[in-house]
Design a protein around this motif. Sequence first.
Motif, PDB file in Angstrom:
ATOM      1  N   TRP A  43       0.845  -1.211   0.000  1.00 13.37           N
ATOM      2  CA  TRP A  43       0.000   0.000   0.000  1.00 13.37           C
ATOM      3  C   TRP A  43       0.876   1.255   0.000  1.00 13.37           C
ATOM      4  CZ3 TRP A  43      -5.357   0.866   0.117  1.00 13.37           C
ATOM      5  CH2 TRP A  43      -6.147  -0.285   0.085  1.00 13.37           C
ATOM      6  N   TRP A  44       1.877   1.266   0.859  1.00 12.23           N
ATOM      7  CA  TRP A  44       2.779   2.403   0.986  1.00 12.23           C
ATOM      8  C   TRP A  44       3.509   2.662  -0.334  1.00 12.23           C
ATOM      9  CZ3 TRP A  44       3.659   5.973   4.721  1.00 12.23           C
ATOM     10  CH2 TRP A  44       4.827   6.728   4.632  1.00 12.23           C
ATOM     11  N   ASN A  45       4.126   1.623  -0.873  1.00 15.09           N
ATOM     12  CA  ASN A  45       4.924   1.782  -2.092  1.00 15.09           C
ATOM     13  C   ASN A  45       4.084   2.241  -3.276  1.00 15.09           C
ATOM     14  OD1 ASN A  45       7.255   1.041  -0.705  1.00 15.09           O
ATOM     15  ND2 ASN A  45       7.029  -1.119  -1.236  1.00 15.09           N
ATOM     16  N   VAL A  63       5.780  12.041   4.632  1.00 14.26           N
ATOM     17  CA  VAL A  63       5.813  12.985   5.752  1.00 14.26           C
ATOM     18  C   VAL A  63       6.495  12.324   6.944  1.00 14.26           C
ATOM     19  CG1 VAL A  63       4.387  14.299   7.386  1.00 14.26           C
ATOM     20  CG2 VAL A  63       3.733  14.176   4.968  1.00 14.26           C
ATOM     21  N   MET A  64       6.144  11.073   7.203  1.00 10.07           N
ATOM     22  CA  MET A  64       6.709  10.277   8.294  1.00 10.07           C
ATOM     23  C   MET A  64       6.943   8.881   7.725  1.00 10.07           C
ATOM     24  SD  MET A  64       4.831   9.455  11.885  1.00 10.07           S
ATOM     25  CE  MET A  64       5.496   8.310  13.060  1.00 10.07           C
ATOM     26  N   PRO A  65       8.182   8.416   7.661  1.00  6.48           N
ATOM     27  CA  PRO A  65       8.465   7.122   7.034  1.00  6.48           C
ATOM     28  C   PRO A  65       7.682   5.978   7.669  1.00  6.48           C
ATOM     29  CG  PRO A  65      10.494   8.291   7.527  1.00  6.48           C
ATOM     30  CD  PRO A  65       9.389   9.059   8.179  1.00  6.48           C
ATOM     31  N   GLY A 102       3.566  -0.618  18.341  1.00  6.14           N
ATOM     32  CA  GLY A 102       3.627  -1.920  17.704  1.00  6.14           C
ATOM     33  C   GLY A 102       3.270  -1.958  16.230  1.00  6.14           C
ATOM     34  N   ASP A 103       2.486  -1.012  15.739  1.00  8.93           N
ATOM     35  CA  ASP A 103       2.087  -1.018  14.324  1.00  8.93           C
ATOM     36  C   ASP A 103       3.219  -0.540  13.427  1.00  8.93           C
ATOM     37  OD1 ASP A 103      -0.424  -1.698  15.239  1.00  8.93           O
ATOM     38  OD2 ASP A 103      -1.398   0.171  14.609  1.00  8.93           O
ATOM     39  N   ARG A 104       3.202  -1.016  12.163  1.00  8.66           N
ATOM     40  CA  ARG A 104       3.999  -0.350  11.125  1.00  8.66           C
ATOM     41  C   ARG A 104       3.105   0.786  10.644  1.00  8.66           C
ATOM     42  NH1 ARG A 104       8.267  -1.504   8.585  1.00  8.66           N
ATOM     43  NH2 ARG A 104       7.568  -1.273   6.440  1.00  8.66           N
ATOM     44  N   TYR A 105       3.607   2.004  10.723  1.00 11.37           N
ATOM     45  CA  TYR A 105       2.794   3.201  10.512  1.00 11.37           C
ATOM     46  C   TYR A 105       3.650   4.259   9.838  1.00 11.37           C
ATOM     47  CZ  TYR A 105       0.145   7.436  11.805  1.00 11.37           C
ATOM     48  OH  TYR A 105      -0.552   8.616  11.782  1.00 11.37           O
ATOM     49  N   VAL A 117      -0.921   5.296   6.762  1.00 10.19           N
ATOM     50  CA  VAL A 117      -1.099   3.913   6.364  1.00 10.19           C
ATOM     51  C   VAL A 117      -0.461   3.064   7.447  1.00 10.19           C
ATOM     52  CG1 VAL A 117      -0.608   2.188   4.579  1.00 10.19           C
ATOM     53  CG2 VAL A 117      -0.955   4.576   3.919  1.00 10.19           C
ATOM     54  N   ALA A 118      -1.171   2.024   7.887  1.00 10.67           N
ATOM     55  CA  ALA A 118      -0.667   1.200   8.985  1.00 10.67           C
ATOM     56  C   ALA A 118      -1.162  -0.225   8.886  1.00 10.67           C
ATOM     57  CB  ALA A 118      -1.056   1.800  10.332  1.00 10.67           C
TER      58      ALA A 118
END
Length: 139
Positions: A97-99, A109-111, A118-121, A134-135
């Motif tokens: 989703w991120w890519n 804005v924030m990697p 705990g989330d990848r965010y 996106v998380a």
Amino acid sequence: MSEQDKTPQNPPVYGGVVPHIVVSDASAAADFYKRAFAAEEVARMPAQDGKRLMHCHLYINGGSLLLCDAFPEYGHPLQPPQSFTLHIHVADNVDGWWNRAVAAGAEVVMPLERQFWGDRYGQLRDPFGVCWSVASSAA
């Protein structure tokens, strides 16, 4: 979606709180959201001027996003987006989703990283000034 298919059909609205955003060039924004966030356009209502959109309804990740152009002549001038973030929480493949969003032109804005909760965010800003996060929850 053909022009005939873009007539108002009142598709279902999904989500408890549904964002309705006003941007400059809502048609271009809808096209960007299709590329960046795999949005599905389910309704489009052009304005009488043939340039702006009175209404556009997208589905993104199971929820609705409504958007339109500003109409200053009717008391609704364009205001810069401020103090909100549209959040996409995905079950898996957050990196995909991120890519996809970054490749479509979203500004980081924030990697995207594992956060203290705990989330990848991560956070992105789209070309229309709207902030997105996106998380995915930790496995």
